[in-house]
Design an enzyme around this catalytic site. Structure first.
Site, PDB file in Angstrom:
ATOM      1  N   LYS A  29       0.834  -1.203   0.000  1.00  0.00           N
ATOM      2  CA  LYS A  29       0.000   0.000   0.000  1.00  0.00           C
ATOM      3  C   LYS A  29       0.879   1.267   0.000  1.00  0.00           C
ATOM      4  O   LYS A  29       2.099   1.171   0.207  1.00  0.00           O
ATOM      5  CB  LYS A  29      -0.913  -0.034   1.240  1.00  0.00           C
ATOM      6  CG  LYS A  29      -1.853  -1.269   1.284  1.00  0.00           C
ATOM      7  CD  LYS A  29      -2.804  -1.152   2.476  1.00  0.00           C
ATOM      8  CE  LYS A  29      -3.403  -2.470   2.877  1.00  0.00           C
ATOM      9  NZ  LYS A  29      -4.288  -2.335   4.058  1.00  0.00           N
ATOM     10  N   TYR A  69     -12.032  -2.893  -2.327  1.00  0.00           N
ATOM     11  CA  TYR A  69     -12.497  -3.093  -0.947  1.00  0.00           C
ATOM     12  C   TYR A  69     -14.022  -3.193  -0.844  1.00  0.00           C
ATOM     13  O   TYR A  69     -14.575  -2.975   0.230  1.00  0.00           O
ATOM     14  CB  TYR A  69     -11.974  -1.966  -0.049  1.00  0.00           C
ATOM     15  CG  TYR A  69     -10.537  -2.173   0.405  1.00  0.00           C
ATOM     16  CD1 TYR A  69     -10.140  -3.358   1.031  1.00  0.00           C
ATOM     17  CD2 TYR A  69      -9.574  -1.174   0.240  1.00  0.00           C
ATOM     18  CE1 TYR A  69      -8.825  -3.543   1.461  1.00  0.00           C
ATOM     19  CE2 TYR A  69      -8.261  -1.363   0.670  1.00  0.00           C
ATOM     20  CZ  TYR A  69      -7.903  -2.553   1.286  1.00  0.00           C
ATOM     21  OH  TYR A  69      -6.611  -2.735   1.725  1.00  0.00           O
ATOM     22  N   ASN A 132      -1.164  -0.335   7.713  1.00  0.00           N
ATOM     23  CA  ASN A 132      -0.562  -1.672   7.904  1.00  0.00           C
ATOM     24  C   ASN A 132       0.171  -2.197   6.668  1.00  0.00           C
ATOM     25  O   ASN A 132       0.425  -3.386   6.550  1.00  0.00           O
ATOM     26  CB  ASN A 132      -1.607  -2.654   8.446  1.00  0.00           C
ATOM     27  CG  ASN A 132      -2.762  -2.889   7.487  1.00  0.00           C
ATOM     28  OD1 ASN A 132      -2.755  -2.387   6.368  1.00  0.00           O
ATOM     29  ND2 ASN A 132      -3.736  -3.659   7.917  1.00  0.00           N
ATOM     30  N   HIS A 135      -1.417  -5.597   1.618  1.00  0.00           N
ATOM     31  CA  HIS A 135      -2.675  -6.330   1.447  1.00  0.00           C
ATOM     32  C   HIS A 135      -2.373  -7.714   0.890  1.00  0.00           C
ATOM     33  O   HIS A 135      -1.488  -7.863   0.057  1.00  0.00           O
ATOM     34  CB  HIS A 135      -3.595  -5.597   0.458  1.00  0.00           C
ATOM     35  CG  HIS A 135      -4.753  -6.437   0.020  1.00  0.00           C
ATOM     36  ND1 HIS A 135      -5.918  -6.538   0.761  1.00  0.00           N
ATOM     37  CD2 HIS A 135      -4.908  -7.274  -1.040  1.00  0.00           C
ATOM     38  CE1 HIS A 135      -6.737  -7.390   0.151  1.00  0.00           C
ATOM     39  NE2 HIS A 135      -6.154  -7.851  -0.943  1.00  0.00           N
ATOM     40  N   GLU A 146      -9.426 -10.661  -7.103  1.00  0.00           N
ATOM     41  CA  GLU A 146      -8.480  -9.543  -7.003  1.00  0.00           C
ATOM     42  C   GLU A 146      -7.449  -9.581  -8.125  1.00  0.00           C
ATOM     43  O   GLU A 146      -7.085  -8.535  -8.677  1.00  0.00           O
ATOM     44  CB  GLU A 146      -7.815  -9.539  -5.623  1.00  0.00           C
ATOM     45  CG  GLU A 146      -8.814  -9.164  -4.526  1.00  0.00           C
ATOM     46  CD  GLU A 146      -8.277  -9.260  -3.112  1.00  0.00           C
ATOM     47  OE1 GLU A 146      -8.972  -8.818  -2.183  1.00  0.00           O
ATOM     48  OE2 GLU A 146      -7.154  -9.792  -2.917  1.00  0.00           O
TER      49      GLU A 146
HETATM   50  P1  ADP Z   1      -6.837  -7.506   5.956  1.00  0.00           P
HETATM   51  O1  ADP Z   1      -6.162  -6.404   5.175  1.00  0.00           O
HETATM   52  O2  ADP Z   1      -5.935  -8.066   7.026  1.00  0.00           O
HETATM   53  O3  ADP Z   1      -7.425  -8.584   5.056  1.00  0.00           O
HETATM   54  P2  ADP Z   1      -9.560  -6.457   6.350  1.00  0.00           P
HETATM   55  O4  ADP Z   1      -9.950  -7.046   5.025  1.00  0.00           O
HETATM   56  O5  ADP Z   1     -10.430  -6.727   7.523  1.00  0.00           O
HETATM   57  O6  ADP Z   1      -8.072  -6.869   6.767  1.00  0.00           O
HETATM   58  O7  ADP Z   1      -9.460  -4.879   6.212  1.00  0.00           O
HETATM   59  C1  ADP Z   1      -8.889  -4.301   5.068  1.00  0.00           C
HETATM   60  C2  ADP Z   1      -8.047  -3.122   5.481  1.00  0.00           C
HETATM   61  O8  ADP Z   1      -8.884  -2.143   6.089  1.00  0.00           O
HETATM   62  C3  ADP Z   1      -6.982  -3.415   6.553  1.00  0.00           C
HETATM   63  O9  ADP Z   1      -5.809  -3.965   6.022  1.00  0.00           O
HETATM   64  C4  ADP Z   1      -6.770  -2.056   7.149  1.00  0.00           C
HETATM   65  O10 ADP Z   1      -5.891  -1.294   6.332  1.00  0.00           O
HETATM   66  C5  ADP Z   1      -8.153  -1.447   7.078  1.00  0.00           C
HETATM   67  N1  ADP Z   1      -8.843  -1.569   8.357  1.00  0.00           N
HETATM   68  C6  ADP Z   1      -9.361  -2.695   8.896  1.00  0.00           C
HETATM   69  N2  ADP Z   1      -9.925  -2.465  10.082  1.00  0.00           N
HETATM   70  C7  ADP Z   1      -9.748  -1.131  10.311  1.00  0.00           C
HETATM   71  C8  ADP Z   1     -10.110  -0.252  11.361  1.00  0.00           C
HETATM   72  N3  ADP Z   1     -10.751  -0.693  12.440  1.00  0.00           N
HETATM   73  N4  ADP Z   1      -9.771   1.037  11.242  1.00  0.00           N
HETATM   74  C9  ADP Z   1      -9.113   1.507  10.147  1.00  0.00           C
HETATM   75  N5  ADP Z   1      -8.755   0.722   9.120  1.00  0.00           N
HETATM   76  C10 ADP Z   1      -9.074  -0.568   9.194  1.00  0.00           C
END
Ligand code: ADP
Length: 169
Positions: A29, A69, A132, A135, A146
């Site tokens: 990202k 998303y 984080n 992805h 995807e």
């Molecule tokens: P992952 O990326 O681990 O598959 P998710 O699909 O649940 O996780 O969420 C997608 C992305 O949304 C996360 O990687 C993170 O960047 C963001 N995200 C998830 N939960 C939160 C939150 N509570 N607050 C802000 N951003 C979030």
């Protein structure tokens, strides 16, 4: 030099592996790109033994980020998340290998870096959930969708790596 039967055997052996191999979509990202973590992240997948079959740098539009998303559209952070993903360059990749979807998620670590184990990408390199850095597809269906969203089939490169016989035996 290989005798013809040996060469034929190797070809069949490789084809057997090719049938088993799966692919996943991985993206670095904008935060990971800006922090100079591209090589670090690619290196972890590469050293594991997974094979890079597609890669590009792209600034996704907001609409594109919303498609990526889509499953999270009801979440309160959806808009901010899509703004963020479209805020700068992203490294989009497809990695191939046995178990790469599930194990790729292990290399990445838990969604919230505070809960990611040390040794994982998010555990070692990130602090908060909204930044984080990476992805990874969360299952076979998502991986398929995807990959199709981010890449055309001609951008996916099938090739044999000489390391495969040392990785898979
Ligand atoms: P992952 O990326 O681990 O598959 P998710 O699909 O649940 O996780 O969420 C997608 C992305 O949304 C996360 O990687 C993170 O960047 C963001 N995200 C998830 N939960 C939160 C939150 N509570 N607050 C802000 N951003 C979030």
């Amino acid at each position: 030099a290989l005798s013809i039967p040996a060469a034929v055997y190797m070809l069949q052996d490789h084809q057997l592996h090719a049938a088993e191999l799966e692919r996943t979509f991985i993206a670095i990202k904008p935060d990971g790109v800006q922090r100079g973590l591209i090589a670090e992240i690619i290196s972890r997948f590469e050293r594991k033994g997974f094979k890079l079959v597609a890669i590009k740098i792209v600034v996704p539009s907001k609409e594109f980020a919303e498609k990526h998303y889509y499953d999270l559209k009801e979440r309160p952070f959806f808009n901010g998340l899509c703004d963020f993903l479209s805020s700068g360059p992203v490294i989009a990749m497809v990695w191939e290998g046995e178990g790469v979807i599930k194990y790729g998620r292990k290399l990445i670590g838990a969604t919230d870096p505070q809960k990611s184990e040390p040794g994982t990408i998010r555990g070692d390199l990130a602090v908060v959930v909204g930044r984080n850095i990476i992805h990874g597809s969360d299952g076979p269906e998502t991986a398929k969708d995807e990959i199709a969203l981010w890449f055309t089939s001609s951008e996916l490169v099938s090739y044999t790596s000489n390391a495969e016989k040392w990785i898979y035996g």
